[in-house]
Write a protein that holds these residues in place. Structure first.
Motif, PDB file in Angstrom:
ATOM      1  N   LEU A   5       0.865  -1.182   0.000  1.00  0.00           N
ATOM      2  CA  LEU A   5       0.000   0.000   0.000  1.00  0.00           C
ATOM      3  C   LEU A   5       0.899   1.228   0.000  1.00  0.00           C
ATOM      4  O   LEU A   5       1.954   1.213   0.632  1.00  0.00           O
ATOM      5  CB  LEU A   5      -0.809   0.061   1.298  1.00  0.00           C
ATOM      6  N   HIS A   6       0.463   2.283  -0.641  1.00  0.00           N
ATOM      7  CA  HIS A   6       1.200   3.536  -0.507  1.00  0.00           C
ATOM      8  C   HIS A   6       0.444   4.367   0.524  1.00  0.00           C
ATOM      9  O   HIS A   6      -0.727   4.686   0.346  1.00  0.00           O
ATOM     10  CB  HIS A   6       1.321   4.294  -1.818  1.00  0.00           C
ATOM     11  N   LEU A   7       1.115   4.697   1.629  1.00  0.00           N
ATOM     12  CA  LEU A   7       0.514   5.489   2.698  1.00  0.00           C
ATOM     13  C   LEU A   7       1.057   6.903   2.625  1.00  0.00           C
ATOM     14  O   LEU A   7       2.271   7.113   2.575  1.00  0.00           O
ATOM     15  CB  LEU A   7       0.853   4.881   4.070  1.00  0.00           C
ATOM     16  N   GLU A   8       0.143   7.856   2.625  1.00  0.00           N
ATOM     17  CA  GLU A   8       0.531   9.259   2.670  1.00  0.00           C
ATOM     18  C   GLU A   8      -0.296   9.938   3.758  1.00  0.00           C
ATOM     19  O   GLU A   8      -1.521   9.853   3.757  1.00  0.00           O
ATOM     20  CB  GLU A   8       0.297   9.935   1.322  1.00  0.00           C
ATOM     21  N   VAL A   9       0.393  10.570   4.696  1.00  0.00           N
ATOM     22  CA  VAL A   9      -0.248  11.304   5.781  1.00  0.00           C
ATOM     23  C   VAL A   9       0.140  12.764   5.618  1.00  0.00           C
ATOM     24  O   VAL A   9       1.329  13.098   5.635  1.00  0.00           O
ATOM     25  CB  VAL A   9       0.203  10.785   7.169  1.00  0.00           C
ATOM     26  N   VAL A  10      -0.868  13.620   5.452  1.00  0.00           N
ATOM     27  CA  VAL A  10      -0.603  15.040   5.237  1.00  0.00           C
ATOM     28  C   VAL A  10      -1.451  15.891   6.177  1.00  0.00           C
ATOM     29  O   VAL A  10      -2.538  15.490   6.575  1.00  0.00           O
ATOM     30  CB  VAL A  10      -0.864  15.466   3.772  1.00  0.00           C
ATOM     31  N   THR A  11      -0.900  17.035   6.537  1.00  0.00           N
ATOM     32  CA  THR A  11      -1.636  18.065   7.273  1.00  0.00           C
ATOM     33  C   THR A  11      -1.653  19.303   6.381  1.00  0.00           C
ATOM     34  O   THR A  11      -1.065  19.302   5.295  1.00  0.00           O
ATOM     35  CB  THR A  11      -0.959  18.405   8.617  1.00  0.00           C
ATOM     36  N   ALA A  12      -2.278  20.360   6.852  1.00  0.00           N
ATOM     37  CA  ALA A  12      -2.295  21.609   6.080  1.00  0.00           C
ATOM     38  C   ALA A  12      -0.878  22.168   5.915  1.00  0.00           C
ATOM     39  O   ALA A  12      -0.594  22.868   4.950  1.00  0.00           O
ATOM     40  CB  ALA A  12      -3.191  22.632   6.764  1.00  0.00           C
ATOM     41  N   GLU A  13       0.025  21.823   6.843  1.00  0.00           N
ATOM     42  CA  GLU A  13       1.372  22.381   6.829  1.00  0.00           C
ATOM     43  C   GLU A  13       2.398  21.566   6.062  1.00  0.00           C
ATOM     44  O   GLU A  13       3.366  22.109   5.542  1.00  0.00           O
ATOM     45  CB  GLU A  13       1.908  22.557   8.270  1.00  0.00           C
ATOM     46  N   ARG A  14       2.211  20.220   6.022  1.00  0.00           N
ATOM     47  CA  ARG A  14       3.303  19.417   5.467  1.00  0.00           C
ATOM     48  C   ARG A  14       2.879  17.982   5.183  1.00  0.00           C
ATOM     49  O   ARG A  14       1.839  17.520   5.645  1.00  0.00           O
ATOM     50  CB  ARG A  14       4.478  19.384   6.437  1.00  0.00           C
ATOM     51  N   VAL A  15       3.730  17.289   4.448  1.00  0.00           N
ATOM     52  CA  VAL A  15       3.593  15.844   4.282  1.00  0.00           C
ATOM     53  C   VAL A  15       4.332  15.221   5.452  1.00  0.00           C
ATOM     54  O   VAL A  15       5.538  15.403   5.606  1.00  0.00           O
ATOM     55  CB  VAL A  15       4.199  15.371   2.940  1.00  0.00           C
ATOM     56  N   VAL A  16       3.615  14.505   6.298  1.00  0.00           N
ATOM     57  CA  VAL A  16       4.195  13.906   7.504  1.00  0.00           C
ATOM     58  C   VAL A  16       4.855  12.570   7.175  1.00  0.00           C
ATOM     59  O   VAL A  16       5.906  12.233   7.719  1.00  0.00           O
ATOM     60  CB  VAL A  16       3.109  13.735   8.587  1.00  0.00           C
ATOM     61  N   PHE A  17       4.244  11.807   6.273  1.00  0.00           N
ATOM     62  CA  PHE A  17       4.761  10.479   5.948  1.00  0.00           C
ATOM     63  C   PHE A  17       4.311  10.124   4.535  1.00  0.00           C
ATOM     64  O   PHE A  17       3.160  10.369   4.158  1.00  0.00           O
ATOM     65  CB  PHE A  17       4.212   9.446   6.936  1.00  0.00           C
ATOM     66  N   SER A  18       5.198   9.527   3.756  1.00  0.00           N
ATOM     67  CA  SER A  18       4.854   9.047   2.424  1.00  0.00           C
ATOM     68  C   SER A  18       5.786   7.896   2.093  1.00  0.00           C
ATOM     69  O   SER A  18       6.990   8.104   1.907  1.00  0.00           O
ATOM     70  CB  SER A  18       4.998  10.178   1.401  1.00  0.00           C
ATOM     71  N   ASP A  19       5.238   6.685   2.050  1.00  0.00           N
ATOM     72  CA  ASP A  19       6.065   5.508   1.774  1.00  0.00           C
ATOM     73  C   ASP A  19       5.148   4.319   1.508  1.00  0.00           C
ATOM     74  O   ASP A  19       3.958   4.345   1.836  1.00  0.00           O
ATOM     75  CB  ASP A  19       6.969   5.208   2.969  1.00  0.00           C
ATOM     76  N   ASP A  20       5.717   3.268   0.941  1.00  0.00           N
ATOM     77  CA  ASP A  20       4.989   2.022   0.773  1.00  0.00           C
ATOM     78  C   ASP A  20       5.042   1.231   2.075  1.00  0.00           C
ATOM     79  O   ASP A  20       6.115   1.137   2.700  1.00  0.00           O
ATOM     80  CB  ASP A  20       5.591   1.198  -0.361  1.00  0.00           C
ATOM     81  N   VAL A  21       3.898   0.680   2.470  1.00  0.00           N
ATOM     82  CA  VAL A  21       3.797  -0.112   3.696  1.00  0.00           C
ATOM     83  C   VAL A  21       2.979  -1.362   3.398  1.00  0.00           C
ATOM     84  O   VAL A  21       2.331  -1.461   2.357  1.00  0.00           O
ATOM     85  CB  VAL A  21       3.153   0.709   4.842  1.00  0.00           C
ATOM     86  N   ASP A  22       2.987  -2.298   4.344  1.00  0.00           N
ATOM     87  CA  ASP A  22       2.254  -3.549   4.162  1.00  0.00           C
ATOM     88  C   ASP A  22       0.870  -3.534   4.795  1.00  0.00           C
ATOM     89  O   ASP A  22      -0.009  -4.287   4.377  1.00  0.00           O
ATOM     90  CB  ASP A  22       3.064  -4.705   4.768  1.00  0.00           C
ATOM     91  N   MET A  23       0.677  -2.672   5.797  1.00  0.00           N
ATOM     92  CA  MET A  23      -0.588  -2.661   6.525  1.00  0.00           C
ATOM     93  C   MET A  23      -0.746  -1.319   7.228  1.00  0.00           C
ATOM     94  O   MET A  23       0.236  -0.718   7.658  1.00  0.00           O
ATOM     95  CB  MET A  23      -0.611  -3.782   7.560  1.00  0.00           C
ATOM     96  N   VAL A  24      -2.001  -0.876   7.377  1.00  0.00           N
ATOM     97  CA  VAL A  24      -2.319   0.348   8.105  1.00  0.00           C
ATOM     98  C   VAL A  24      -3.484   0.050   9.038  1.00  0.00           C
ATOM     99  O   VAL A  24      -4.440  -0.621   8.646  1.00  0.00           O
ATOM    100  CB  VAL A  24      -2.732   1.494   7.141  1.00  0.00           C
ATOM    101  N   VAL A  25      -3.403   0.562  10.272  1.00  0.00           N
ATOM    102  CA  VAL A  25      -4.530   0.487  11.207  1.00  0.00           C
ATOM    103  C   VAL A  25      -4.758   1.900  11.724  1.00  0.00           C
ATOM    104  O   VAL A  25      -3.861   2.503  12.310  1.00  0.00           O
ATOM    105  CB  VAL A  25      -4.271  -0.475  12.387  1.00  0.00           C
ATOM    106  N   ALA A  26      -5.957   2.424  11.471  1.00  0.00           N
ATOM    107  CA  ALA A  26      -6.293   3.790  11.871  1.00  0.00           C
ATOM    108  C   ALA A  26      -7.434   3.765  12.878  1.00  0.00           C
ATOM    109  O   ALA A  26      -8.206   2.805  12.950  1.00  0.00           O
ATOM    110  CB  ALA A  26      -6.694   4.601  10.647  1.00  0.00           C
TER     111      ALA A  26
END
Length: 140
Positions: A3-24
């Protein structure tokens, strides 16, 4: 297929990378996302966003927001987000104590809601930071 995970806020990209699993942390509970997940749009609550890459796991402290899952891509638009290694524990403890102190003063309903949110965010930040320090797992 990751999976490609991207976490962004109004200020910046916090995280962007390929991962195997996400739990939110969604408003109605935990949401587990694996490759080939059905399209999804969800409102996120204050809580940790966990991800696994290989045999390593890490977390990002999320202060609410939205998550979209589409075509093996997970996009998180967060109100606030901090990677575990970015969290200043002393600052998070101060925020927690300040919110607890203000809540003890019996604030108005509007102020109480803001302080409840501030307290929950501080607690999540502390939980995420302390878990990383306890496990000592370096994640790129």
């Amino acid at each position: 297929m990751p999976l490609h995970l991207e976490v962004v806020t109004a200020e910046r990209v916090v995280f962007s990378d390929d991962v195997d699993m996400v739990v939110a942390t969604g408003l109605e509970g935990a949401l587990g996302i694996l490759p080939k997940h059905a399209p999804l749009m969800a409102v996120l609550d204050v809580g940790p966003l966990k991800y696994r890459k290989g045999n390593q796991e890490d977390e990002i402290a999320i202060g609410g927001g939205f998550m979209e899952v589409l075509n093996d891509r997970v996009t998180v638009l967060a109100d606030t987000a901090e990677r575990s290694e970015e969290i200043d524990i002393a600052r998070a403890e101060e925020a927690q104590q300040r919110a607890q102190r203000l809540l003890a003063e019996r604030p108005s309903a509007e102020t109480r809601a803001a302080m409840d949110l501030a307290l929950r965010r501080a607690q999540v930040r502390l939980k995420v930071a302390r878990r990383r320090r306890r496990t000592g797992q370096p994640i790129p």
